[in-house]
Write a protein that holds these residues in place. Structure first.
Motif, PDB file in Angstrom:
ATOM      1  N   SER A 223      95.212  44.531  38.863  1.00 39.08           N
ATOM      2  CA  SER A 223      93.864  43.944  38.825  1.00 39.08           C
ATOM      3  C   SER A 223      93.760  42.801  39.819  1.00 39.08           C
ATOM      4  O   SER A 223      92.758  42.650  40.517  1.00 39.08           O
ATOM      5  N   PHE A 224      94.799  41.992  39.859  1.00 31.21           N
ATOM      6  CA  PHE A 224      94.831  40.888  40.816  1.00 31.21           C
ATOM      7  C   PHE A 224      94.817  41.420  42.244  1.00 31.21           C
ATOM      8  O   PHE A 224      94.067  40.924  43.096  1.00 31.21           O
ATOM      9  N   ALA A 225      95.632  42.432  42.508  1.00 32.53           N
ATOM     10  CA  ALA A 225      95.701  42.999  43.862  1.00 32.53           C
ATOM     11  C   ALA A 225      94.347  43.549  44.296  1.00 32.53           C
ATOM     12  O   ALA A 225      93.918  43.336  45.441  1.00 32.53           O
ATOM     13  N   ARG A 226      93.653  44.238  43.388  1.00 32.37           N
ATOM     14  CA  ARG A 226      92.319  44.771  43.713  1.00 32.37           C
ATOM     15  C   ARG A 226      91.334  43.644  44.002  1.00 32.37           C
ATOM     16  O   ARG A 226      90.565  43.695  44.964  1.00 32.37           O
ATOM     17  N   ALA A 227      91.349  42.623  43.144  1.00 34.35           N
ATOM     18  CA  ALA A 227      90.434  41.495  43.339  1.00 34.35           C
ATOM     19  C   ALA A 227      90.744  40.777  44.657  1.00 34.35           C
ATOM     20  O   ALA A 227      89.832  40.441  45.422  1.00 34.35           O
ATOM     21  N   PHE A 228      92.017  40.557  44.932  1.00 35.72           N
ATOM     22  CA  PHE A 228      92.402  39.849  46.160  1.00 35.72           C
ATOM     23  C   PHE A 228      91.975  40.639  47.391  1.00 35.72           C
ATOM     24  O   PHE A 228      91.465  40.070  48.352  1.00 35.72           O
ATOM     25  N   LYS A 229      92.155  41.942  47.340  1.00 35.72           N
ATOM     26  CA  LYS A 229      91.752  42.776  48.477  1.00 35.72           C
ATOM     27  C   LYS A 229      90.235  42.733  48.657  1.00 35.72           C
ATOM     28  O   LYS A 229      89.734  42.714  49.780  1.00 35.72           O
ATOM     29  N   GLN A 230      89.514  42.689  47.567  1.00 34.11           N
ATOM     30  CA  GLN A 230      88.057  42.583  47.643  1.00 34.11           C
ATOM     31  C   GLN A 230      87.638  41.242  48.249  1.00 34.11           C
ATOM     32  O   GLN A 230      86.694  41.161  49.023  1.00 34.11           O
ATOM     33  N   TRP A 231      88.352  40.176  47.906  1.00 31.36           N
ATOM     34  CA  TRP A 231      88.032  38.846  48.408  1.00 31.36           C
ATOM     35  C   TRP A 231      88.363  38.686  49.887  1.00 31.36           C
ATOM     36  O   TRP A 231      87.638  38.021  50.617  1.00 31.36           O
ATOM     37  N   THR A 232      89.522  39.218  50.303  1.00 32.78           N
ATOM     38  CA  THR A 232      90.034  38.917  51.642  1.00 32.78           C
ATOM     39  C   THR A 232      90.117  40.117  52.575  1.00 32.78           C
ATOM     40  O   THR A 232      90.312  39.935  53.779  1.00 32.78           O
ATOM     41  N   GLY A 233      90.057  41.315  52.036  1.00 33.33           N
ATOM     42  CA  GLY A 233      90.222  42.507  52.858  1.00 33.33           C
ATOM     43  C   GLY A 233      91.670  42.937  53.016  1.00 33.33           C
ATOM     44  O   GLY A 233      91.951  43.948  53.656  1.00 33.33           O
ATOM     45  N   LEU A 234      92.590  42.170  52.441  1.00 38.48           N
ATOM     46  CA  LEU A 234      94.018  42.475  52.519  1.00 38.48           C
ATOM     47  C   LEU A 234      94.637  42.429  51.126  1.00 38.48           C
ATOM     48  O   LEU A 234      94.178  41.685  50.263  1.00 38.48           O
TER      49      LEU A 234
END
Length: 141
Positions: free
Chosen positions: A119-130
């Motif tokens: 969940s964190f990885a998905r959110a982080f990718k949504q925030w930063t693109g990576l």
């Protein structure tokens, strides 16, 4: 060459520095800044620093002495909402931890209140693109 190194160090620390400055200003000069967004960020950071995670919306309204619906309306006039503010704080804290701490991504996820590292990885990718791992490796270039 020294100037480039100083600039690079500043840019690496900028998100953490700016977030700390915002919190310090919010916590020490509450009457100067009437912005509900910044006050709510200060409440989030205070809870987080005390190890209490992030307050739910209803609990966070107690710092304003107003009904939850009133705070929602105030935040709407500032073109934001509780979730956007919470996500911005979590994003900035995550970036700071990935930059300055050598913690596993799963530990960072738990510290930021995510139930699952995915969940964190998905959110982080949504925030930063990576992904968090790619973001961390891009800092080492």
């Amino acid at each position: 060459m020294r100037e480039y190194a100083e600039l690079e160090a500043f840019l690496k620390n900028a998100p953490t520095y700016l977030m700390t400055m915002t919190m310090t200003m919010t916590m020490t000069m509450p009457d100067i800044d009437k912005c509900f967004t910044n006050k709510l960020k200060g409440i989030f950071l205070e809870y987080y620093r005390r190890g209490e995670g992030f307050p739910d919306f209803k609990l966070s309204t107690k710092g304003f002495n107003m009904a939850p619906q009133t705070l929602r309306r105030k935040l709407k006039t500032e073109n934001t909402n509780y979730k956007e503010i919470k996500d911005a704080i979590r994003r900035d804290l995550a970036i700071g931890k990935l930059m300055h701490e050598n913690l596993p991504v799963a530990d960072i996820a738990v510290q930021l209140g995510f139930l699952e590292p995915a969940s964190f990885a998905r959110a982080f990718k949504q925030w930063t693109g990576l992904s968090p791992a790619k973001y961390r490796s891009s800092l080492q270039l």
